[in-house]
Design an enzyme around this catalytic site. Structure first.
Site, PDB file in Angstrom:
ATOM      1  N   SER A   4      -0.905   6.472   2.954  1.00 28.89           N
ATOM      2  CA  SER A   4       0.386   6.200   2.940  1.00 28.89           C
ATOM      3  C   SER A   4       1.570   7.118   4.190  1.00 28.89           C
ATOM      4  O   SER A   4       0.924   8.486   4.420  1.00 28.89           O
ATOM      5  CB  SER A   4       1.860   6.637   1.664  1.00 28.89           C
ATOM      6  OG  SER A   4       2.869   7.333   2.057  1.00 28.89           O
ATOM      7  N   HIS A  28       0.494   1.470   3.135  1.00 31.41           N
ATOM      8  CA  HIS A  28       1.017   1.228   2.131  1.00 31.41           C
ATOM      9  C   HIS A  28       2.448   2.104   3.128  1.00 31.41           C
ATOM     10  O   HIS A  28       2.231   3.663   3.680  1.00 31.41           O
ATOM     11  CB  HIS A  28       0.784   2.477   1.318  1.00 31.41           C
ATOM     12  CG  HIS A  28       1.556   2.653   0.080  1.00 31.41           C
ATOM     13  ND1 HIS A  28       1.382   1.751  -1.143  1.00 31.41           N
ATOM     14  CD2 HIS A  28       2.572   3.685   0.180  1.00 31.41           C
ATOM     15  CE1 HIS A  28       2.712   2.643  -1.880  1.00 31.41           C
ATOM     16  NE2 HIS A  28       2.933   3.159  -1.448  1.00 31.41           N
ATOM     17  N   ASP A  30       6.523   3.443   1.846  1.00 32.04           N
ATOM     18  CA  ASP A  30       7.097   3.840   1.132  1.00 32.04           C
ATOM     19  C   ASP A  30       8.397   3.641   1.785  1.00 32.04           C
ATOM     20  O   ASP A  30       9.621   4.591   2.652  1.00 32.04           O
ATOM     21  CB  ASP A  30       6.667   5.717   1.059  1.00 32.04           C
ATOM     22  CG  ASP A  30       5.913   5.508  -0.110  1.00 32.04           C
ATOM     23  OD1 ASP A  30       5.058   5.514  -1.185  1.00 32.04           O
ATOM     24  OD2 ASP A  30       4.482   6.182   1.119  1.00 32.04           O
ATOM     25  N   MET A  32      12.274   3.872   0.779  1.00 29.74           N
ATOM     26  CA  MET A  32      13.273   5.238   0.073  1.00 29.74           C
ATOM     27  C   MET A  32      15.020   4.876  -0.191  1.00 29.74           C
ATOM     28  O   MET A  32      14.828   5.125   1.451  1.00 29.74           O
ATOM     29  CB  MET A  32      12.322   6.742  -0.392  1.00 29.74           C
ATOM     30  CG  MET A  32      11.667   6.999  -0.661  1.00 29.74           C
ATOM     31  SD  MET A  32      10.812   8.436  -0.324  1.00 29.74           S
ATOM     32  CE  MET A  32       9.030   8.641  -1.194  1.00 29.74           C
ATOM     33  N   HIS A  61       5.886  -0.142  -0.521  1.00 26.28           N
ATOM     34  CA  HIS A  61       6.985   0.050  -1.850  1.00 26.28           C
ATOM     35  C   HIS A  61       7.894   0.559  -2.396  1.00 26.28           C
ATOM     36  O   HIS A  61       8.554   1.504  -1.041  1.00 26.28           O
ATOM     37  CB  HIS A  61       5.979   1.496  -2.210  1.00 26.28           C
ATOM     38  CG  HIS A  61       5.880   2.185  -3.155  1.00 26.28           C
ATOM     39  ND1 HIS A  61       5.214   3.299  -3.438  1.00 26.28           N
ATOM     40  CD2 HIS A  61       7.230   1.874  -4.137  1.00 26.28           C
ATOM     41  CE1 HIS A  61       6.149   3.911  -4.873  1.00 26.28           C
ATOM     42  NE2 HIS A  61       6.334   3.370  -5.169  1.00 26.28           N
ATOM     43  N   MET A  63      10.979   1.661  -2.774  1.00 26.13           N
ATOM     44  CA  MET A  63      12.469   2.522  -4.212  1.00 26.13           C
ATOM     45  C   MET A  63      13.521   2.437  -3.499  1.00 26.13           C
ATOM     46  O   MET A  63      13.757   3.821  -3.208  1.00 26.13           O
ATOM     47  CB  MET A  63      11.141   4.223  -3.697  1.00 26.13           C
ATOM     48  CG  MET A  63      10.315   4.093  -4.460  1.00 26.13           C
ATOM     49  SD  MET A  63       8.769   5.502  -3.491  1.00 26.13           S
ATOM     50  CE  MET A  63       8.568   5.016  -2.266  1.00 26.13           C
ATOM     51  N   MET A 131       1.926   4.571 -10.829  1.00 25.23           N
ATOM     52  CA  MET A 131       2.646   6.153 -10.455  1.00 25.23           C
ATOM     53  C   MET A 131       2.055   7.842 -10.699  1.00 25.23           C
ATOM     54  O   MET A 131       2.450   7.680 -11.935  1.00 25.23           O
ATOM     55  CB  MET A 131       4.032   6.457  -9.864  1.00 25.23           C
ATOM     56  CG  MET A 131       5.029   5.787  -8.969  1.00 25.23           C
ATOM     57  SD  MET A 131       4.290   4.946  -7.796  1.00 25.23           S
ATOM     58  CE  MET A 131       4.666   7.297  -6.987  1.00 25.23           C
ATOM     59  N   GLY A 136       9.637   9.882  -4.982  1.00 26.19           N
ATOM     60  CA  GLY A 136      10.117  10.337  -4.264  1.00 26.19           C
ATOM     61  C   GLY A 136       9.830  11.176  -2.987  1.00 26.19           C
ATOM     62  O   GLY A 136      10.308  11.522  -1.644  1.00 26.19           O
ATOM     63  N   ASP A 169      -0.561   5.908  -7.186  1.00 27.23           N
ATOM     64  CA  ASP A 169       0.639   6.619  -5.596  1.00 27.23           C
ATOM     65  C   ASP A 169       0.369   7.629  -6.769  1.00 27.23           C
ATOM     66  O   ASP A 169       1.062   8.033  -7.434  1.00 27.23           O
ATOM     67  CB  ASP A 169       0.955   5.392  -5.654  1.00 27.23           C
ATOM     68  CG  ASP A 169       1.876   6.178  -4.557  1.00 27.23           C
ATOM     69  OD1 ASP A 169       1.874   6.657  -3.852  1.00 27.23           O
ATOM     70  OD2 ASP A 169       2.973   5.658  -4.020  1.00 27.23           O
ATOM     71  N   GLY A 170      -0.346   8.777  -5.407  1.00 31.29           N
ATOM     72  CA  GLY A 170       0.735  10.240  -6.245  1.00 31.29           C
ATOM     73  C   GLY A 170      -0.403  11.421  -6.082  1.00 31.29           C
ATOM     74  O   GLY A 170      -1.479  11.463  -6.768  1.00 31.29           O
ATOM     75  N   GLY A 191      -1.422   9.952   0.593  1.00 37.49           N
ATOM     76  CA  GLY A 191      -0.688  10.320   1.727  1.00 37.49           C
ATOM     77  C   GLY A 191      -1.123  11.737   2.622  1.00 37.49           C
ATOM     78  O   GLY A 191      -1.837  11.782   3.801  1.00 37.49           O
ATOM     79  N   SER A 192      -1.045  12.435   2.030  1.00 39.38           N
ATOM     80  CA  SER A 192      -1.185  13.951   2.561  1.00 39.38           C
ATOM     81  C   SER A 192      -2.306  14.470   3.333  1.00 39.38           C
ATOM     82  O   SER A 192      -3.147  15.369   3.534  1.00 39.38           O
ATOM     83  CB  SER A 192       0.127  14.773   2.250  1.00 39.38           C
ATOM     84  OG  SER A 192      -0.482  14.860   0.767  1.00 39.38           O
TER      85      SER A 192
HETATM   86  C1  DX5 Z   1       6.214   8.815  -3.606  1.00 37.66           C
HETATM   87  C2  DX5 Z   1       5.133   7.919  -2.324  1.00 37.66           C
HETATM   88  C3  DX5 Z   1       3.986   8.071  -2.077  1.00 37.66           C
HETATM   89  C4  DX5 Z   1       3.716   8.781  -0.840  1.00 37.66           C
HETATM   90  C5  DX5 Z   1       1.650   9.673  -1.964  1.00 37.66           C
HETATM   91  O1  DX5 Z   1       6.612   8.508  -3.984  1.00 37.66           O
HETATM   92  O2  DX5 Z   1       5.460   6.459  -2.991  1.00 37.66           O
HETATM   93  O3  DX5 Z   1       3.682   6.983  -1.437  1.00 37.66           O
HETATM   94  O4  DX5 Z   1       3.664   8.347  -0.400  1.00 37.66           O
HETATM   95  O5  DX5 Z   1       1.835  11.271  -1.162  1.00 37.66           O
HETATM   96  P1  DX5 Z   1       0.950  12.023  -1.609  1.00 37.66           P
HETATM   97  O6  DX5 Z   1      -0.203  10.960  -1.812  1.00 37.66           O
HETATM   98  O7  DX5 Z   1       0.874  12.781  -0.815  1.00 37.66           O
HETATM   99  O8  DX5 Z   1       1.213  12.127  -3.390  1.00 37.66           O
HETATM  100 ZN    ZN Z   2       4.361   4.316  -2.302  1.00 38.32          ZN
END
Ligand code: DX5
Ligand code: ZN
Length: 216
Positions: A4, A28, A30, A32, A61, A63, A131, A136, A169-170, A191-192
Site C-alpha cells: 500500500s 494497492h 488507497d 479516501m 481501494h 473508501m 479490512m 482511514g 488490509d490493515g 503499508g507501514s
Molecule cells: C487503511 C488502508 C490500508 C493501509 C494499510 O484504511 O486501507 O491499505 O494503507 O496500512 P498498514 O499496513 O500500515 O495497516
Molecule cells: Zn486499503
C-alpha cells in the site's frame, strides 16, 4: 503481496514503487474522500501518474461514499481493479458499473460488518477485501477478531468454487501474515510494515514467506 503506497513517500512515489516492485504482485492504492473515512488521500490524477511509471496491477481501494461517480475516471487513469465498500450501499448497481467499465470488481467490508453482508455478492466479484483495521489510516494494529470472518469467507468461496481472491488490509506484517494466510487470505496488503522498513522489498519478501509457510 500488494504494498500500500499510503505509507510511502508521496513526494517520491516513482522511486518508492521501484524499490518495492521486485516483491509486489499488485500495488494497492488507497483512495479516501474525507466522508466515508475522515482522511483525504489520492484520486485519479495520481493513479494516472503511477500508471505511467509502472506496469504493475493497480488495485484501487475506494473508501468513498460515492464511488460510482468516479469509476470511469479511475478506469481512464489506468486502474486495473476498483474495490467499493459494501457499507456505502447501492452494491448491485456499483458491481454492474465496475463490470461495464471492464475493471476488476472488488468488494470491501469493515471489521464490524458481518460476512453475511457480502455473501450474496460473491458470485459477482473478483476480489473480496476484508479490512483487518478500521479504514482511514495506515499504521493501526491488526484486529484478530476478524480472523473467523476471513475463514468463513474463504470457506464459502471454496465450497462454491468461485474465482474470488480474498485480500486482507490493515496491520499486516511478518507476524500477522501467517495468521491471515492460515485463515485463507491470498492477497496481503501492507503499508507501514513495508515502507517503514529500510528495505521495502526485503520487508515484503519476509511477509510473503511468513504467509506462504501458513497458507493451507
Ligand atoms: C487503511 C488502508 C490500508 C493501509 C494499510 O484504511 O486501507 O491499505 O494503507 O496500512 P498498514 O499496513 O500500515 O495497516
Ligand atoms: Zn486499503
Amino acid at each position: 503481496m500488494a504494498p500500500s503506497l499510503l505509507s510511502a513517500d508521496f513526494a517520491a512515489l516513482g522511486r518508492e514503487i521501484e524499490r518495492v516492485a521486485p516483491e509486489a504482485d499488485w500495488l494497492h492504492l488507497d483512495v479516501m474522500d474525507g466522508h466515508f473515512v475522515p482522511n483525504l488521500t489520492i484520486g485519479p490524477p495520481v493513479v494516472a501518474a503511477i500508471r505511467r511509471r509502472s506496469e504493475l496491477y493497480l488495485d484501487c481501494h475506494l473508501m468513498m461514499t460515492n464511488p460510482g461517480d468516479y469509476l470511469e475516471a479511475f478506469r481512464r487513469a489506468g486502474a486495473d481493479s476498483c474495490t467499493v465498500h459494501v457499507e456505502v450501499g447501492g452494491t448491485s448497481e456499483l458491481l454492474d458499473a465496475l463490470r461495464e467499465c471492464q475493471l476488476g470488481v472488488g468488494l470491501a467490508l469493515n471489521p464490524e460488518t458481518p460476512f453475511e453482508a457480502v455473501d450474496p455478492w460473491l458470485e459477482r466479484i473478483d476480489l473480496l477485501l476484508v479490512m483487518t483495521v478500521r479504514p482511514g489510516f495506515g499504521g493501526q494494529s491488526f484486529m484478530a477478531e476478524v480472523l473467523p470472518k476471513i475463514e468463513a469467507a474463504s470457506r464459502a468461496i471454496a465450497e462454491r468454487r468461485l474465482p474470488v481472491v480474498v485480500e486482507v488490509d490493515g496491520g499486516i506484517d511478518a507476524t500477522t501474515a501467517g495468521r491471515v494466510a492460515a485463515a485463507g487470505a491470498r492477497m496481503l496488503v501492507a503499508g507501514s510494515a513495508i515502507f517503514g522498513a529500510d528495505d521495502p522489498a526485503a520487508a515484503a519478501a519476509a511477509i510473503r514467506r511468513a504467509a506462504d509457510r501458513e497458507a493451507a
